[in-house]
Scaffold this motif. Structure first.
Motif, short mmCIF file in Angstrom:
data_model
loop_
_atom_site.label_atom_id
_atom_site.label_comp_id
_atom_site.label_asym_id
_atom_site.label_seq_id
_atom_site.Cartn_x
_atom_site.Cartn_y
_atom_site.Cartn_z
N GLY A 5 0.78 -1.22 0.00
CA GLY A 5 0.00 0.00 0.00
C GLY A 5 0.82 1.28 0.00
N PHE A 6 2.14 1.16 0.06
CA PHE A 6 3.01 2.34 0.12
C PHE A 6 3.33 2.91 -1.26
CE2 PHE A 6 3.36 1.28 4.44
CZ PHE A 6 4.15 2.19 5.13
N GLY A 7 2.86 2.29 -2.33
CA GLY A 7 3.20 2.72 -3.67
C GLY A 7 2.98 4.19 -3.96
N PRO A 8 1.82 4.76 -3.60
CA PRO A 8 1.57 6.17 -3.92
C PRO A 8 2.32 7.16 -3.04
CG PRO A 8 -0.48 4.92 -3.59
CD PRO A 8 0.63 4.10 -3.05
N ARG A 9 2.99 6.69 -1.99
CA ARG A 9 3.60 7.59 -1.02
C ARG A 9 4.75 8.40 -1.62
NH1 ARG A 9 2.93 5.52 4.52
NH2 ARG A 9 4.66 6.84 5.14
N ASP A 10 4.95 9.58 -1.06
CA ASP A 10 6.11 10.41 -1.35
C ASP A 10 7.29 9.84 -0.55
OD1 ASP A 10 8.11 12.40 -1.24
OD2 ASP A 10 6.64 14.02 -1.32
N PRO A 11 8.46 9.60 -1.17
CA PRO A 11 9.59 9.05 -0.42
C PRO A 11 9.96 9.86 0.81
CG PRO A 11 10.05 9.01 -2.77
CD PRO A 11 8.77 9.76 -2.60
N ALA A 12 9.67 11.17 0.80
CA ALA A 12 10.00 12.02 1.95
C ALA A 12 9.21 11.65 3.19
CB ALA A 12 9.76 13.48 1.60
N THR A 13 8.10 10.91 3.03
CA THR A 13 7.28 10.53 4.19
C THR A 13 7.73 9.20 4.80
OG1 THR A 13 5.65 9.28 2.89
CG2 THR A 13 5.32 11.66 3.09
N LEU A 14 8.74 8.56 4.23
CA LEU A 14 9.18 7.26 4.72
C LEU A 14 10.17 7.42 5.88
CD1 LEU A 14 9.89 5.39 1.36
CD2 LEU A 14 7.76 5.44 2.67
N SER A 15 10.15 6.47 6.78
CA SER A 15 11.18 6.41 7.83
C SER A 15 12.49 5.92 7.19
CB SER A 15 10.76 5.45 8.94
OG SER A 15 10.77 4.11 8.44
N GLY A 16 13.57 6.01 7.96
CA GLY A 16 14.86 5.55 7.44
C GLY A 16 14.85 4.09 7.05
N GLY A 17 14.22 3.26 7.88
CA GLY A 17 14.16 1.83 7.58
C GLY A 17 13.29 1.53 6.38
N GLN A 18 12.17 2.25 6.25
CA GLN A 18 11.30 2.05 5.10
C GLN A 18 12.00 2.45 3.80
OE1 GLN A 18 8.07 4.49 6.44
NE2 GLN A 18 6.97 2.79 7.43
N ALA A 19 12.69 3.59 3.83
CA ALA A 19 13.41 4.05 2.64
C ALA A 19 14.52 3.06 2.25
CB ALA A 19 14.00 5.43 2.88
N ALA A 20 15.20 2.50 3.25
CA ALA A 20 16.25 1.53 2.98
C ALA A 20 15.68 0.28 2.32
CB ALA A 20 16.97 1.16 4.28
N ARG A 21 14.49 -0.15 2.75
CA ARG A 21 13.86 -1.32 2.14
C ARG A 21 13.46 -1.05 0.69
NH1 ARG A 21 9.22 -2.76 6.20
NH2 ARG A 21 9.85 -0.89 7.34
N VAL A 22 12.95 0.16 0.44
CA VAL A 22 12.58 0.51 -0.94
C VAL A 22 13.83 0.54 -1.81
CG1 VAL A 22 11.62 2.31 -2.43
CG2 VAL A 22 10.50 1.77 -0.25
N ALA A 23 14.92 1.11 -1.31
CA ALA A 23 16.15 1.18 -2.08
C ALA A 23 16.67 -0.22 -2.40
CB ALA A 23 17.21 1.97 -1.32
N LEU A 24 16.59 -1.12 -1.44
CA LEU A 24 17.03 -2.50 -1.67
C LEU A 24 16.20 -3.15 -2.76
CD1 LEU A 24 18.52 -5.14 -1.02
CD2 LEU A 24 16.82 -5.54 0.78
N MET A 25 14.88 -3.05 -2.66
CA MET A 25 14.03 -3.71 -3.64
C MET A 25 14.17 -3.07 -5.02
SD MET A 25 13.01 -6.16 -1.91
CE MET A 25 11.94 -6.95 -3.12
N ARG A 26 14.38 -1.76 -5.08
CA ARG A 26 14.61 -1.12 -6.38
C ARG A 26 15.86 -1.72 -7.04
NH1 ARG A 26 15.84 5.22 -6.60
NH2 ARG A 26 17.69 4.47 -5.51
N THR A 27 16.90 -1.92 -6.24
CA THR A 27 18.14 -2.49 -6.78
C THR A 27 17.92 -3.93 -7.23
OG1 THR A 27 19.47 -1.07 -5.35
CG2 THR A 27 20.55 -3.02 -6.25
N LEU A 28 17.23 -4.73 -6.42
CA LEU A 28 17.03 -6.14 -6.77
C LEU A 28 16.09 -6.30 -7.96
CD1 LEU A 28 16.85 -7.85 -3.27
CD2 LEU A 28 18.78 -7.74 -4.85
N LEU A 29 15.12 -5.39 -8.12
CA LEU A 29 14.22 -5.47 -9.27
C LEU A 29 14.97 -5.26 -10.58
CD1 LEU A 29 11.00 -3.60 -8.03
CD2 LEU A 29 11.19 -6.02 -8.62
N SER A 30 16.12 -4.62 -10.55
CA SER A 30 16.91 -4.42 -11.76
C SER A 30 17.66 -5.69 -12.15
CB SER A 30 17.91 -3.27 -11.56
OG SER A 30 18.94 -3.65 -10.66
N ARG A 31 17.54 -6.75 -11.33
CA ARG A 31 18.17 -8.05 -11.59
C ARG A 31 19.67 -7.91 -11.82
NH1 ARG A 31 13.52 -9.51 -15.94
NH2 ARG A 31 11.76 -9.35 -14.51
N PRO A 32 20.38 -7.36 -10.83
CA PRO A 32 21.81 -7.14 -11.01
C PRO A 32 22.59 -8.46 -11.07
CG PRO A 32 21.22 -6.80 -8.72
CD PRO A 32 19.92 -7.00 -9.47
#
Length: 209
Positions: A127-154
């Motif tokens: 449900g966090f898809g529409p959120r502005d990244p500025a509203t995320l906590s540090g841990g939430q932002a870190a999780r989004v960054a991780l999944m963004r990287t993994l979705l690129s299939r490095p």
């Protein structure tokens, strides 16, 4: 090691001084940790792997990823993901759009939407898809960054002190998440850190510079 990341007698020098010498292999899903004081060349090795090492540095040896010598390849052709101390989410994009940015081209719109939705669910951010990244906590932002990287299939994942700005509880949680995800995706990981607890959680070979 055809599927992993291999450092074949790699050396890096600057102004005639050798900064580091590394010979090691990282199997898919395993972690190689580099530890050492500032200026010892840890982040310089990450730059060499990424393909953005400044010309002031001289190198020898080979970096081989999935059987391919990376020498001469531009950064975009290397398919390498990296996580830094800061999540570096795009402030002008929603959380969902940040995740979609990591997806390879060619997926249908419906497929991209489903992949983003699943990625958020996988890290307890449904449900966090529409959120502005500025509203995320540090841990939430870190999780989004991780999944963004993994979705690129490095083909490989580089970690540059990625847990250092998280508080203690979140640090343990993110360590487990990152290493578990990398293991599940069978991605070789190279981590730079000052923290012994990071190396212990990674569980792989440790090189001290």
């Amino acid at each position: 090691m055809s599927d992993g990341l291999c450092f074949d007698a790699v050396t890096i020098e600057k102004d005639g001084t050798r900064l580091l010498s590394v010979s090691a292999s990282v199997a898919p899903g395993d972690v190689l940790t580099l530890m050492g004081p500032s200026g010892s060349g840890k982040s310089t090795l990450l730059s060499l792997v990424m393909g953005d090492l400044p010309p002031a540095f001289r190198t020898s040896g080979r970096v081989i990823l999935k059987g391919r010598d990376l020498a001469g390849l531009p950064p975009e052709a290397r398919h390498i993901g990296i996580l830094y101390q800061d999540p570096l989410l795009f402030p002008h994009l929603s959380v969902a759009a940040n995740l979609a940015f990591g997806l390879p081209r060619g997926e249908s719109r419906a497929m991209r939407r489903d992949l983003v939705k699943t990625a958020l669910e996988d890290v307890d951010l449904a449900g966090f898809g529409p959120r502005d990244p500025a509203t995320l906590s540090g841990g939430q932002a870190a999780r989004v960054a991780l999944m963004r990287t993994l979705l690129s299939r490095p083909a490989a994942l580089l970690l540059d002190e990625p847990f250092s700005k998280l508080d203690t509880g979140l640090r343990d949680q993110m360590r487990r998440l990152v290493f578990d995800r990398a293991r599940a995706a069978r991605v070789p990981v190279l981590m730079v850190t000052h923290d012994e607890a990071d190396a212990e959680a990674a569980g792989g070979e440790v090189i001290r510079l």
